[in-house]
Design an enzyme around this catalytic site. Structure first.
Site, short mmCIF file in Angstrom:
data_model
loop_
_atom_site.label_atom_id
_atom_site.label_comp_id
_atom_site.label_asym_id
_atom_site.label_seq_id
_atom_site.Cartn_x
_atom_site.Cartn_y
_atom_site.Cartn_z
N ASN A 1 11.15 76.14 75.29
CA ASN A 1 9.75 76.32 75.63
C ASN A 1 8.81 75.69 74.59
O ASN A 1 8.13 74.72 74.88
CB ASN A 1 9.44 77.81 75.80
CG ASN A 1 10.15 78.40 77.00
OD1 ASN A 1 9.89 78.03 78.13
ND2 ASN A 1 11.07 79.32 76.76
N TYR B 1 10.05 85.23 74.34
CA TYR B 1 9.64 84.33 75.42
C TYR B 1 8.12 84.20 75.47
O TYR B 1 7.58 83.08 75.53
CB TYR B 1 10.16 84.84 76.75
CG TYR B 1 9.66 84.04 77.93
CD1 TYR B 1 10.14 82.75 78.18
CD2 TYR B 1 8.69 84.56 78.79
CE1 TYR B 1 9.68 82.00 79.24
CE2 TYR B 1 8.22 83.81 79.87
CZ TYR B 1 8.72 82.54 80.09
OH TYR B 1 8.25 81.80 81.14
N LYS C 1 5.95 80.70 74.79
CA LYS C 1 5.03 80.12 75.75
C LYS C 1 3.62 80.02 75.17
O LYS C 1 2.88 79.07 75.44
CB LYS C 1 5.03 80.93 77.04
CG LYS C 1 6.35 80.94 77.78
CD LYS C 1 6.73 79.57 78.30
CE LYS C 1 5.97 79.20 79.54
NZ LYS C 1 6.47 77.93 80.16
#
Length: 322
Positions: free
Chosen positions: A88, A138, A142
């Protein structure tokens, strides 16, 4: 003289979201190149096989010659923390650096995540200027990607747009996602002609969601709207939908006798107990509002895993009662 056909490059174009984005862009007249790690059929785009983790992104850009790049690549499930960061945040850093070498800024649409915000206060919609407090690796990865795109846009290296997305709903939902697990369990019960038993974690959360078809429309609008450059834009239903009601609606769509037990331990720490997105910016800048009804989106989820049944087809009625 006719204008040249615009070219789009969709990273992760063979994935759950990417293939739908390729179809939308192609239907709108774009020449689309889908980048994926494996050679799989892509009916709406030309396939370029490349593992972005190790590929030279400048070579990928030179091959595709796009005017638009959509980043639908990245990972969340069944990955180590380091792999989540690499797929990411690190990927976007490399992408931005490669795009910055071009003589003029290229439009980059980054698919962000509502998990960048973390849980919101109950009863309040979260606007794009809210302080981001992600509660997971996560979400933090992001958020790092979002910041990289916006910083590069301020430097004039890219024309970046970040679309912040809640959990998406559509055919082909990853099997490890909630809807993927539920639809697969229902389909297995149908095949075996037995009542379904769903053992899930506590379904107390209220979250926003987004139909994949509406996401595709949002990407196309962001690709064509100059005013979107440099902005974070929320997409979603703009509602805090009870997760339990989402599961119950999918069960109702299936028409299959099912018992729901929500006593399983949670699968992780990234729990959003309440999240509702303010989608007014999307309406103002993109002319976008959600169109697909929630039940219709869930019907597509069910039909994808159990096409012979459709939604509650009489052909799939159980041969015995619960």
């Amino acid at each position: 003289m006719t204008a040249p056909q615009p070219r789009a490059l969709v990273l992760g174009g063979t994935g759950y979201l990417g293939h739908r984005l390729c179809a939308e862009l192609t239907a709108a007249g774009w020449s689309v190149v889908a980048v994926g790690r494996r050679s799989v059929p892509v009916t709406a785009a030309r396939l370029l096989v490349a593992d972005l983790a190790g590929a030279n992104i400048s070579d990928v850009l030179a091959e595709a010659q796009p005017s638009l790049v959509v980043n639908a690549a990245g990972g969340v499930w069944q990955l180590s923390d380091q792999e989540v960061v690499e797929s990411n945040a690190v990927l976007v850093d490399r992408l931005v650096a490669a795009l910055g070498k071009h003589p003029r800024p290229m439009r980059l649409i980054q698919l962000g995540s509502a998990k960048e915000y973390g849980s919101g206060p109950a009863g309040m919609a979260i606007a794009e200027d809210a302080v981001a407090r992600p509660g997971s690796v996560y979400g933090r990865s992001k958020l790092s990607a979002t910041r990289a795109v916006l910083a590069a846009t301020r430097r004039g290296q890219v024309d970046g747009v970040v679309l912040r997305l809640p959990t998406t709903i559509g055919p082909g939902s990853p099997h490890v996602s909630l809807l993927g697990m539920v639809s697969s369990a229902l389909a297995a019960a149908v095949r075996e002609s037995r009542p379904a038993v769903l053992r899930l974690f506590r379904l107390t959360a209220h979250q926003d969601f987004l139909a994949v078809d509406d996401l595709a429309r949002g990407v196309l609008a962001a690709a064509q709207t100059r005013e979107a450059v440099g902005r974070i834009i929320n997409l979603g239903y703009g509602e805090a939908i009870p997760v339990r009601s989402l599961v119950e609606t999918l069960v109702a769509v299936s028409g299959w006798p099912t018992e729901i037990l929500d006593d399983a331990p949670p699968s992780g720490t990234d729990r959003l107990e309440w999240q509702q997105l303010d989608i007014s910016t999307a309406a103002e800048l993109l002319g976008w509002t959600p169109r697909q009804q929630l039940r219709d989106a869930l019907t597509e989820v069910w039909a994808a895993v159990n096409p012979q049944c459709g939604a509650g087809s009489a052909d799939c009625r159980p041969t015995h009662s619960k």
